[in-house]
Design an enzyme around this catalytic site. Sequence first.
Site, mmCIF file in Angstrom:
data_model
loop_
_atom_site.group_PDB
_atom_site.id
_atom_site.type_symbol
_atom_site.label_atom_id
_atom_site.label_comp_id
_atom_site.label_asym_id
_atom_site.label_seq_id
_atom_site.Cartn_x
_atom_site.Cartn_y
_atom_site.Cartn_z
ATOM 1 N N CYS A 88 0.862 -1.185 0.000
ATOM 2 C CA CYS A 88 0.000 0.000 0.000
ATOM 3 C C CYS A 88 0.899 1.236 0.000
ATOM 4 C CB CYS A 88 -0.862 -0.031 1.257
ATOM 5 S SG CYS A 88 -1.818 1.464 1.547
ATOM 6 N N CYS A 202 -0.922 3.914 -6.235
ATOM 7 C CA CYS A 202 -1.821 3.290 -5.263
ATOM 8 C C CYS A 202 -2.001 1.881 -5.769
ATOM 9 C CB CYS A 202 -3.164 4.021 -5.214
ATOM 10 S SG CYS A 202 -4.424 3.140 -4.257
HETATM 11 N N1 DGL Z 1 -4.046 0.637 -1.679
HETATM 12 C C1 DGL Z 1 -3.710 1.816 -0.977
HETATM 13 C C2 DGL Z 1 -2.498 2.504 -1.600
HETATM 14 O O1 DGL Z 1 -1.706 1.867 -2.251
HETATM 15 C C3 DGL Z 1 -4.697 2.840 -0.543
HETATM 16 C C4 DGL Z 1 -6.137 2.745 -0.666
HETATM 17 C C5 DGL Z 1 -6.831 3.470 0.458
HETATM 18 O O2 DGL Z 1 -7.045 2.811 1.476
HETATM 19 O O3 DGL Z 1 -7.134 4.684 0.331
HETATM 20 O O4 DGL Z 1 -2.299 3.677 -1.431
#
Ligand code: DGL
Length: 277
Positions: A88, A202
């Site tokens: 993430c 993301c």
């Molecule tokens: N998958 C997450 C990232 O790579 C973020 C998504 C979220 O929870 O806003 O930033």
Amino acid sequence: METTRLSSTTARPVDPAAPVLLFDSGVGGLTVLRALRDVLPQAPVIYAADTAGLPYGTKSEAQVAARVAGLLGRMTERWHPRLVCIACNTASTIALGMVREVLEVPIVGTVPAIKPAAAMTRTGVIGLLGTEATIRQGYVDRLEHEFAAGKHLLRCAAPGLVAAAEAKLRGEPVDPAAIARAVDGLRAQPHGQDIDTVVLACTHFPLLAAELAAAFGPGVRFIDGAQGIARRIAHLTEGQAFARTGPDRAVFTGGLEAARALAPALAAHGLEAIEAF
Ligand code: DGL
């Protein structure tokens, strides 16, 4: 992507059943898992999604850091992973340093792929789609200064894409307005029409690669960190034995009912069991 230095703890023989723990707020980390399966299909995996905290992108730095450090502390205590991957960008750009200080396990983070994007662009104009929290991080400023000096890095927060990616994996239709908002948010900025490379900063966003490619039109390439992260995990676990003792699991901090709608997508990523944390 960054990793911890190998410490004396990683030199100990590793339990062949010890999992690789992949952590995200939701389904975004599956894009990293997919790349990991390609290079390390034999690795036992626990995929942990902090769905009770989803989305991270609209939270404060303090909220994200507290959740990530707290949960990863409890998860590593329970499962003794051989390696933790924070799959993430939001959590990594905010909490990677802190988590490394408190956990004695190798940690691979996910950071925006600005360096390869800067090498790829021909027009010198790079778009970056991330969460609100990610695009304001000093971490991103530092990557920009280090690797994209002299180029234009246009940033756009695209929170709607997180929800759209979650919906897509539940088998629901993707909201075209969410895609259009993200594309327009980059194109409308000065130099936006010259973007030829877009960093998907993301882990949720590569799940919408086809929709984004159609909306941006030809001549725009996309880059994310998944392959690099997978290679880094393979490198750090090189020489270790792997033995699965059961099906790989997806573990959710939020309600299991919502998680069940994801069962087909999880199974497609080799996650046959769903549990609550
Ligand atoms: N998958 C997450 C990232 O790579 C973020 C998504 C979220 O929870 O806003 O930033």
